[in-house]
Motif scaffolding. Structure first.
Motif: not given
Length: 261
Positions: A41-52, A103-107, A142-147
């Motif tokens: 899950e952490h890797e998924r959130l890191l990839s979502a943060e990088e994409q955002a 943790h934050p899910g969607t925005v 979205e970047h703030a929530a993923a971060h």
């Protein structure tokens, strides 16, 4: 370690240590499973943060270029008149829970609409700047929530890894050492009890054998005395010595005669 030191000795202490060891090993296995899920899950959130972050960093220069073009065409007065009467954007963060981590899910981002009484932009550059800035704000949210979610998940990953390491490297070896120590003490105590029981059994058997031997001897003496009451005491006849335990020999007292003068 205080729980291990306070464990009572004996069978109750061994059962308690076995139960504690089983609980610790099962807890370590569950924490390892949780750690694997948290890492994924952490890797998924890191990839979502990088994409955002990439999307936000790509939209922000484009929005700044259109804003600069609009300022060059209409000036700051055109920008002030286009922004008058427009409310700020509102972002709503929806929180969720994953593996015990909140943790934050969607925005959800609500961009304000231009009221009918507000003045329209004086040039198309400001219109494009408004549109691109809206997408950039959405990407930034979205970047703030993923971060934030990645930070919270990473902290939980570190905490879970520390707990697993403490169980595997410290607590479980101490429980096994204490269990071995209690087992050796209990085995030694059982061995000593067995030796005492064997000694006691041998002593009881010796007493029984002595009592049986005395009974048999007494019975033989009585039988021999009853069966031969008037046997001959001649020199040729064999004499049977009575048992010294039941018949003592008489003391012979020799009297000396006095000689008168």
């Amino acid at each position: 370690m205080t729980g291990v030191r306070r464990t009572p000795l004996g069978r109750a202490g061994r059962l308690r240590l076995r139960h504690s060891l089983d609980v610790a090993e099962r807890g370590a296995d569950l924490l390892e499973q949780k750690l694997r899920v948290l890492r994924a899950e952490h890797e998924r959130l890191l990839s979502a943060e990088e994409q955002a972050a990439r999307e936000w960093h790509a939209l922000l220069p484009e929005a700044e270029i259109w804003l600069l073009r609009g300022l060059l065409l209409g000036g700051e007065q055109a920008l002030d008149s286009a922004a008058a009467g427009i409310e700020p954007a509102q972002a709503t963060v929806h929180w969720t829970t994953s593996m015990g981590v909140r943790h934050p899910g969607t925005v959800t981002l609500s961009l304000p609409t231009r009221p009918p009484t507000a003045a329209a932009p004086t040039n198309t550059a400001l219109v494009h700047a408004e549109e691109v800035y809206g997408r950039a704000v959405r990407a930034a949210a979205e970047h703030a929530a993923a971060h934030t979610a990645a930070e919270l998940m990473g902290a939980e990953v570190i905490s879970t890894r520390h707990r697993v390491r403490a169980l595997r490297r410290h607590w479980i070896p101490r429980l096994r050492e204490a269990l071995d120590r209690v087992g050796l003490a209990l085995e030694q105590s059982e061995h000593e009890d067995g030796v005492r029981r064997r000694w006691a059994g041998r002593a009881v058997m010796t007493v029984h054998w002595n009592a049986a031997w005395i009974s048999c001897s007494f019975a033989l003496c009585e039988t021999s005395r009853i069966s031969s009451p008037g046997r001959s005491r001649s020199a040729g006849s064999a004499r049977t010595r009575p048992s010294p335990r039941w018949r003592r020999p008489r003391r012979v007292r020799i009297r000396r005669r006095r000689r008168f003068p």
